[in-house]
Design a protein around this motif. Structure first.
Motif, PDB file in Angstrom:
ATOM      1  N   MET A   1       0.844  -1.173   0.000  1.00 53.99           N
ATOM      2  CA  MET A   1       0.000   0.000   0.000  1.00 53.99           C
ATOM      3  C   MET A   1       0.892   1.239   0.000  1.00 53.99           C
ATOM      4  O   MET A   1       1.781   1.373   0.822  1.00 53.99           O
ATOM      5  CB  MET A   1      -0.893  -0.034   1.248  1.00 53.99           C
ATOM      6  N   GLY A   2       0.601   2.145  -0.929  1.00 49.81           N
ATOM      7  CA  GLY A   2       1.379   3.373  -1.028  1.00 49.81           C
ATOM      8  C   GLY A   2       0.974   4.392   0.020  1.00 49.81           C
ATOM      9  O   GLY A   2       0.008   4.200   0.774  1.00 49.81           O
ATOM     10  N   ASP A   3       1.714   5.497   0.066  1.00 44.99           N
ATOM     11  CA  ASP A   3       1.454   6.542   1.055  1.00 44.99           C
ATOM     12  C   ASP A   3       0.044   7.118   0.927  1.00 44.99           C
ATOM     13  O   ASP A   3      -0.623   7.367   1.935  1.00 44.99           O
ATOM     14  CB  ASP A   3       2.481   7.673   0.930  1.00 44.99           C
ATOM     15  N   HIS A   4      -0.408   7.342  -0.300  1.00 38.97           N
ATOM     16  CA  HIS A   4      -1.738   7.909  -0.535  1.00 38.97           C
ATOM     17  C   HIS A   4      -2.818   6.967  -0.009  1.00 38.97           C
ATOM     18  O   HIS A   4      -3.744   7.391   0.693  1.00 38.97           O
ATOM     19  CB  HIS A   4      -1.944   8.182  -2.030  1.00 38.97           C
ATOM     20  N   GLU A   5      -2.705   5.700  -0.341  1.00 41.70           N
ATOM     21  CA  GLU A   5      -3.678   4.707   0.114  1.00 41.70           C
ATOM     22  C   GLU A   5      -3.654   4.557   1.634  1.00 41.70           C
ATOM     23  O   GLU A   5      -4.689   4.415   2.279  1.00 41.70           O
ATOM     24  CB  GLU A   5      -3.438   3.349  -0.557  1.00 41.70           C
ATOM     25  N   LYS A   6      -2.453   4.587   2.192  1.00 39.75           N
ATOM     26  CA  LYS A   6      -2.306   4.481   3.639  1.00 39.75           C
ATOM     27  C   LYS A   6      -2.970   5.675   4.329  1.00 39.75           C
ATOM     28  O   LYS A   6      -3.665   5.516   5.332  1.00 39.75           O
ATOM     29  CB  LYS A   6      -0.825   4.399   4.019  1.00 39.75           C
ATOM     30  N   TYR A   7      -2.782   6.867   3.773  1.00 38.78           N
ATOM     31  CA  TYR A   7      -3.390   8.069   4.338  1.00 38.78           C
ATOM     32  C   TYR A   7      -4.915   7.965   4.316  1.00 38.78           C
ATOM     33  O   TYR A   7      -5.585   8.266   5.320  1.00 38.78           O
ATOM     34  CB  TYR A   7      -2.946   9.325   3.572  1.00 38.78           C
ATOM     35  N   ILE A   8      -5.473   7.530   3.197  1.00 31.80           N
ATOM     36  CA  ILE A   8      -6.926   7.381   3.074  1.00 31.80           C
ATOM     37  C   ILE A   8      -7.443   6.381   4.107  1.00 31.80           C
ATOM     38  O   ILE A   8      -8.431   6.639   4.795  1.00 31.80           O
ATOM     39  CB  ILE A   8      -7.326   6.956   1.645  1.00 31.80           C
ATOM     40  N   SER A   9      -6.771   5.260   4.236  1.00 30.17           N
ATOM     41  CA  SER A   9      -7.196   4.237   5.194  1.00 30.17           C
ATOM     42  C   SER A   9      -7.140   4.753   6.627  1.00 30.17           C
ATOM     43  O   SER A   9      -8.074   4.557   7.404  1.00 30.17           O
ATOM     44  CB  SER A   9      -6.344   2.981   5.047  1.00 30.17           C
ATOM     45  N   GLU A  10      -6.061   5.422   6.984  1.00 31.80           N
ATOM     46  CA  GLU A  10      -5.919   5.951   8.343  1.00 31.80           C
ATOM     47  C   GLU A  10      -6.962   7.023   8.624  1.00 31.80           C
ATOM     48  O   GLU A  10      -7.553   7.059   9.702  1.00 31.80           O
ATOM     49  CB  GLU A  10      -4.510   6.518   8.553  1.00 31.80           C
ATOM     50  N   ARG A  11      -7.197   7.885   7.656  1.00 32.86           N
ATOM     51  CA  ARG A  11      -8.201   8.958   7.824  1.00 32.86           C
ATOM     52  C   ARG A  11      -9.602   8.364   7.988  1.00 32.86           C
ATOM     53  O   ARG A  11     -10.379   8.807   8.829  1.00 32.86           O
ATOM     54  CB  ARG A  11      -8.143   9.914   6.632  1.00 32.86           C
ATOM     55  N   PHE A  12      -9.906   7.345   7.190  1.00 37.28           N
ATOM     56  CA  PHE A  12     -11.229   6.744   7.270  1.00 37.28           C
ATOM     57  C   PHE A  12     -11.433   6.029   8.602  1.00 37.28           C
ATOM     58  O   PHE A  12     -12.511   6.107   9.187  1.00 37.28           O
ATOM     59  CB  PHE A  12     -11.462   5.778   6.099  1.00 37.28           C
ATOM     60  N   ILE A  13     -10.409   5.378   9.104  1.00 28.94           N
ATOM     61  CA  ILE A  13     -10.512   4.717  10.417  1.00 28.94           C
ATOM     62  C   ILE A  13     -10.771   5.763  11.495  1.00 28.94           C
ATOM     63  O   ILE A  13     -11.567   5.536  12.415  1.00 28.94           O
ATOM     64  CB  ILE A  13      -9.234   3.890  10.742  1.00 28.94           C
ATOM     65  N   GLU A  14     -10.150   6.935  11.395  1.00 30.29           N
ATOM     66  CA  GLU A  14     -10.410   8.018  12.344  1.00 30.29           C
ATOM     67  C   GLU A  14     -11.867   8.461  12.245  1.00 30.29           C
ATOM     68  O   GLU A  14     -12.515   8.738  13.259  1.00 30.29           O
ATOM     69  CB  GLU A  14      -9.468   9.204  12.093  1.00 30.29           C
ATOM     70  N   ILE A  15     -12.415   8.500  11.057  1.00 27.76           N
ATOM     71  CA  ILE A  15     -13.827   8.863  10.868  1.00 27.76           C
ATOM     72  C   ILE A  15     -14.724   7.815  11.522  1.00 27.76           C
ATOM     73  O   ILE A  15     -15.701   8.162  12.199  1.00 27.76           O
ATOM     74  CB  ILE A  15     -14.141   9.017   9.366  1.00 27.76           C
ATOM     75  N   ILE A  16     -14.400   6.551  11.355  1.00 21.17           N
ATOM     76  CA  ILE A  16     -15.176   5.483  11.993  1.00 21.17           C
ATOM     77  C   ILE A  16     -15.085   5.618  13.508  1.00 21.17           C
ATOM     78  O   ILE A  16     -16.071   5.435  14.222  1.00 21.17           O
ATOM     79  CB  ILE A  16     -14.719   4.086  11.515  1.00 21.17           C
ATOM     80  N   ARG A  17     -13.913   5.984  14.018  1.00 17.80           N
ATOM     81  CA  ARG A  17     -13.745   6.212  15.456  1.00 17.80           C
ATOM     82  C   ARG A  17     -14.679   7.328  15.933  1.00 17.80           C
ATOM     83  O   ARG A  17     -15.278   7.239  16.998  1.00 17.80           O
ATOM     84  CB  ARG A  17     -12.290   6.597  15.743  1.00 17.80           C
ATOM     85  N   GLN A  18     -14.799   8.375  15.125  1.00 21.49           N
ATOM     86  CA  GLN A  18     -15.700   9.476  15.475  1.00 21.49           C
ATOM     87  C   GLN A  18     -17.152   9.007  15.495  1.00 21.49           C
ATOM     88  O   GLN A  18     -17.916   9.394  16.365  1.00 21.49           O
ATOM     89  CB  GLN A  18     -15.536  10.630  14.494  1.00 21.49           C
ATOM     90  N   LEU A  19     -17.526   8.192  14.523  1.00 21.28           N
ATOM     91  CA  LEU A  19     -18.896   7.682  14.469  1.00 21.28           C
ATOM     92  C   LEU A  19     -19.193   6.747  15.639  1.00 21.28           C
ATOM     93  O   LEU A  19     -20.328   6.648  16.090  1.00 21.28           O
ATOM     94  CB  LEU A  19     -19.157   6.960  13.147  1.00 21.28           C
TER      95      LEU A  19
END
Length: 143
Positions: A1-19
């Protein structure tokens, strides 16, 4: 997984944490502005990209949970059950109707699904980032 994909995955997990967070934590993590709109838009903005990037590694249960969160949001919007919740300062929290909105059946369902998803991803029990004001009209998320 590249940096861009890793960033998207990490950001989305943070969003799920917020939900998955409690109502007060959700308010504090999205303040200032429309708390509910920000939670919805964040999820919708990253949802498809997260699935595209991780489709080969997501289990059936994880896909089900993601799709259910999306379905509940869609139903809320279709049924006009979605309510905006504007809060701009700590002082406004107690005066707001955040509990009525963020503890509704739909939001509790989203919270439960998001919690289940975090457990399946091994991402539960991590602290939420919050916005802090760094100058007039400038806010930044804590790390």
């Amino acid at each position: 997984m590249g940096d861009h994909e890793k960033y998207i995955s990490e950001r989305f997990i943070e969003i799920i944490r917020q939900l998955a967070a409690g109502a007060l934590e959700q308010v504090k993590s999205e303040m200032p502005g429309c708390i509910t709109c920000d939670l919805l838009v964040d999820f919708e903005s990253w949802y498809e990209d997260f699935i595209k990037i991780n489709t080969s590694t997501l289990s059936e249960k994880q896909m089900y949970l993601l799709n259910e969160i999306n379905r509940v949001f869609d139903e809320m919007l279709k049924d006009d059950a979605f309510k905006c919740l504007y809060i701009y300062s700590e002082e406004e929290i107690k005066q707001s109707n955040y509990k009525e909105i963020l503890e509704s059946v739909n939001w509790r369902t989203i919270r439960s699904l998001a919690n289940d998803l975090l457990i399946t991803l091994g991402e539960e029990n991590k602290k939420l980032q919050q916005f802090v004001q760094i100058s007039d009209n400038v806010w930044r998320k804590t790390e």
